[in-house]
Design an enzyme around this catalytic site. Structure first.
Site, PDB file in Angstrom:
ATOM      1  N   GLU A   1      -4.318   8.253  -2.762  1.00 16.64           N
ATOM      2  CA  GLU A   1      -5.158   7.046  -2.198  1.00 16.64           C
ATOM      3  C   GLU A   1      -5.421   5.921  -3.383  1.00 16.64           C
ATOM      4  O   GLU A   1      -5.325   4.814  -3.145  1.00 16.64           O
ATOM      5  CB  GLU A   1      -6.187   7.212  -1.205  1.00 16.64           C
ATOM      6  CG  GLU A   1      -6.486   6.206  -0.493  1.00 16.64           C
ATOM      7  CD  GLU A   1      -5.561   5.814   0.608  1.00 16.64           C
ATOM      8  OE1 GLU A   1      -4.850   6.726   1.021  1.00 16.64           O
ATOM      9  OE2 GLU A   1      -5.562   4.662   1.253  1.00 16.64           O
TER      10      GLU A   1
ATOM     11  N   HIS B   1       0.884  -1.299   0.053  1.00 19.30           N
ATOM     12  CA  HIS B   1       0.111   0.078  -0.171  1.00 19.30           C
ATOM     13  C   HIS B   1       0.828   1.136  -0.067  1.00 19.30           C
ATOM     14  O   HIS B   1       0.503   2.219  -0.895  1.00 19.30           O
ATOM     15  CB  HIS B   1      -0.737   0.052   1.076  1.00 19.30           C
ATOM     16  CG  HIS B   1      -1.811   1.147   1.457  1.00 19.30           C
ATOM     17  ND1 HIS B   1      -3.194   1.218   1.014  1.00 19.30           N
ATOM     18  CD2 HIS B   1      -1.481   2.445   1.894  1.00 19.30           C
ATOM     19  CE1 HIS B   1      -3.771   2.318   1.320  1.00 19.30           C
ATOM     20  NE2 HIS B   1      -2.737   3.006   1.593  1.00 19.30           N
ATOM     21  N   GLU B   2       1.603   1.345   0.924  1.00 22.56           N
ATOM     22  CA  GLU B   2       2.797   2.485   1.030  1.00 22.56           C
ATOM     23  C   GLU B   2       3.725   2.742  -0.194  1.00 22.56           C
ATOM     24  O   GLU B   2       3.919   3.863  -0.678  1.00 22.56           O
ATOM     25  CB  GLU B   2       3.491   2.467   2.263  1.00 22.56           C
ATOM     26  CG  GLU B   2       2.652   2.529   3.679  1.00 22.56           C
ATOM     27  CD  GLU B   2       1.639   3.484   3.721  1.00 22.56           C
ATOM     28  OE1 GLU B   2       1.580   4.513   3.208  1.00 22.56           O
ATOM     29  OE2 GLU B   2       0.627   3.172   4.610  1.00 22.56           O
TER      30      GLU B   2
END
Lengths: 493, 493
Positions: free
Chosen positions: A292, A262-263
């Site tokens: 996002e 995700h990061e």
């Protein structure tokens, strides 16, 4: 009209951007490595830098240059417009309020770390009340200047061009969709074999090596990045020195691994921003919902796809050993795409995650609007949560204390998560249509066809386009929540 | 005359100090954790912060407040005098020069790390030439404003009140002392049993735990400190968040351990500064020679004393195991107080260390004075080294490339090391006289009687006194090199 004035503005904004880089690094340090005794001084450092940036943004010469400046071409034209917008927001806020907010946020965030560990809302309440008071003042000042509602004027700080009026119908429709879809997904899931949990313990050092390898495989270059540990995982730093963090649980590796992916999605966005516009408003990411979308397209769309899991399963088994069955791709799919009503947003599945966001959106709007007092937050949280997901948090650590955002002064940010999830589904559908063999590559652990398309259509665009126009150019239409519900229907129903 | 003006000045200086803290943290980050790709942006960040500090120091309101201000009492009086001095130095320098220097220093330091590894002076020469050019401009500007020679005006930036005229006779006398003492110490040493080397390897993780324990034992509180790794060990950070670094060699542990004790001495000084004067000039350390006296009193005077070695030896054997004989206190004494003509300053023994400093003092004065060109530095270094210690470096990594200082723009700093070593001997003699049982405590691994005395007489004094007055109040006399040669005579002759 003057190009010289525009060139002066570029130097002014570059200087402000460099101060922002320093702040980003000090934020990372505070979250990842700072000893606790450094917190008070760090609060002063961040407040002072915020105050100086604000002074640079609001000094009279800036307004004079903006009035005089002229910029030719699409990128420079967009840059100048973004400069005017940023300066208008900044001049709406007195320096004293900016510094006081930074100071209150830092103080609250520090205490929050302990209050969350102790599930003690009374500990944090006075700090959070101060943060909310200053955010209300900030919202009121911005509202008057920008012609938006107080809450929308805070939202605009995270994702320009999107307000409550856009979000409300989308969230209402999702609430209705979920009321029907959640029980159906649970029933369908109950008919499938129960997923097998991989057997731990999973040494932190092994997890770390795996996380690094997967981040690199997704395209992150550690000559320009670091991976560290922090209580609340995040992506910080600067475009040439991105800092991502995670936390390792030796009983379960999935949270760290998928969290790092995700990061990494965030980090790839920062790394792929147009270098020729570095430190200019137009060279920044297009907002938090856009950001996002990039983390979720890597984590949710790509990494949890059947194709990628078929690659990942054997890699995980090789790393951790033990019984092979839990690492079978079909089992990983059932495990990592399991729908479960839970209390913690960051642990939520794709289907229920928006409910966590809808709750926060409604509560933070009420906090800023003055309809909800900080003292009443735990009760309002628990009632709202029960109404959306039918369960009630056992304590505030699993309720209103779980997230850093409000305790760090970030109000108006939460909607970005769900807007991002929706945009990620829309972008993935478009990428699959545009890039032949995308899933075939994922099945070999190769994300480069996907990330190459994203670099071209999202990362490299900086802030040239607003959120809706960015999606329009990349996918042929503005944000369309149907792609997300279609994705969920395919995956969960 | 006005107290209100003085209060405004305190706020101004506090703001500048906070920017200094941000710079200190970014420096630490660059040396300890930054990925290489972040170097260019970091240079801009440091240059911008240096430029902003300089603007705050030189803005017209500052001069007006300084002209008007009045401060009563010893501390505030000293503070105001230090403010005037700092502002006079700052206004002598144009902002462009300050930012250009910061940028050139950062660029040079980055390349130096590679050039040193490759022993390639030609690689660094153009960067160092730029640094030297800007340091010459800086020295010229300061010289005109402060009424000092160009080199002395740089020295003053590290240790106020000490100039070449003070240092030259001290260094000349030491050179004469060494010419006689070094062969005698070598002869005496040759008659003793050869020291036994402890058998490695020494796991980095064991060394790290030992270093942490010893730093804590010396009084460092890790709620306000960190211990990390970097190429060039240093003590950075801020008084409430001190960052010390070391490097671990798995073939030999002494360098890391004694290095950490050295940096701990610096860290204790920062931690012990008067908190009620934090972020004011009078609350800072009394200069770099004073600082070095605190690292050396811990590393050289206390940690290598017979008393402390009798405590440390068994601890080391317990940590590393193997043959006990090398850890016998008498052997550790012979090992860690061994006199050896070597090329590397940071590895040098107490007796020959000043020769390394004398060489650098003479060379940097010639570089700033324009009598020595950067291109001629390697040859001048090697000739000077041979004249002082009778050996010639085999390459520039063991010669003029070994230290970070010049490559980071620090000219005029080196004399502080030897002035500090001399002050450390003088302070230790005074502490032994004033504190009964000091060595008895050291033999139990307890440094608190020593550090308690130092906190009172040095750390807690901040910059209330100059270097000479600080020594005068603590020891009854200004700097007296005789205490150092007495110490050396006792230990080595």
């Amino acid at each position: 009209m003057s190009d010289a004035a525009y060139q002066r503005l570029k130097a002014r904004f570059a200087r402000i951007a460099v101060l922002g880089e320093a702040q980003a690094m000090l934020h990372w340090d505070a979250a990842a490595v700072m000893p606790p005794g450094g917190a008070a001084a760090r609060g002063e450092q961040l407040a002072t830098l915020a105050g100086l940036s604000h002074e640079l943004m609001t000094e009279p010469g800036m307004a004079a240059d903006l009035a005089e400046a002229d910029a030719a071409g699409e990128w420079d034209g967009a840059n100048l417009e973004l400069m005017r917008h940023a300066q208008a927001r900044a001049t709406a806020l007195p320096t004293g309020l900016v510094e006081a907010s930074a100071r209150a946020n830092a103080a609250c965030e520090t205490v929050w770390r302990e209050a969350r560990a102790q599930a003690d809302f009374t500990r944090i309440a006075p700090f959070l009340a101060e943060v909310v008071k200053l955010q209300r003042e900030t919202a009121a000042a911005l509202s008057a200047a920008m012609g938006l509602s107080p809450y929308d004027s805070l939202m605009e700080g995270y994702q320009r061009g999107i307000g409550s009026a856009d979000v409300e119908p989308i969230f209402a429709a999702y609430e209705a969709f979920l009321r029907d879809a959640l029980p159906r997904a649970e029933e369908r899931q109950a008919r499938q074999p129960a997923p097998l949990e991989p057997n731990g313990p999973f040494a932190a050092v092994t997890q770390q090596a795996l996380c690094r390898e997967m981040a690199q495989r997704a395209g992150l270059d550690f000559a320009h990045a670091r991976l560290d540990e922090s209580l609340h995982p995040f992506c910080g730093g600067t475009p040439t020195d991105v800092r991502i963090t995670t936390r390792y649980d030796t009983d379960a590796f999935a949270q760290a691994l998928l969290g790092v992916l995700h990061e990494t999605g965030h980090a790839l966005y920062e790394r792929g921003l147009p270098a020729e516009h570095a430190r200019q408003p137009v060279g920044e990411a297009a907002g938090m919902a856009a950001h996002e979308s990039q983390s979720l397209i890597i984590e949710m769309q790509a990494s949890r796809s059947d194709a990628f899991l078929s690659f990942l399963g054997p890699k995980l088994h090789a790393a951790f050993g033990g019984d092979a069955a839990p690492y079978a791709p079909e089992n990983l799919g059932r495990l990592w795409r399991r729908v479960r009503r839970g209390f913690i947003r960051v642990d939520a599945d794709e289907l229920t995650y928006p409910a966590h966001v809808i709750l926060r959106f409604r509560l933070e709007r009420a906090l800023i609007g003055g309809e909800l007092a900080v003292a009443d937050l735990p009760e309002a949280w628990n009632e709202g949560f029960a109404a959306l997901l039918g369960i009630t948090p056992p304590d505030d650590a699993k309720g209103c204390l779980q997230d850093i955002h409000w305790h760090d002064g970030a109000f108006g940010y939460f909607p970005s998560y769900t807007l991002g999830a929706m945009a990620a589904a829309q972008l993935m559908r478009a990428a699959r249509g545009a890039v032949p063999g995308l899933d075939h590559a994922l099945a070999k652990g190769d994300m480069s066809p996907l990330t190459g398309w994203l670099r071209l259509h999202v990362h490299g665009q900086g802030s040239r386009l607003g959120f809706q126009d960015l999606l329009r150019e990349a996918t042929g239409k503005p944000l369309d929540p149907v792609d997300f519900t279609l994705h969920l229907t395919e995956r969960y129903l």
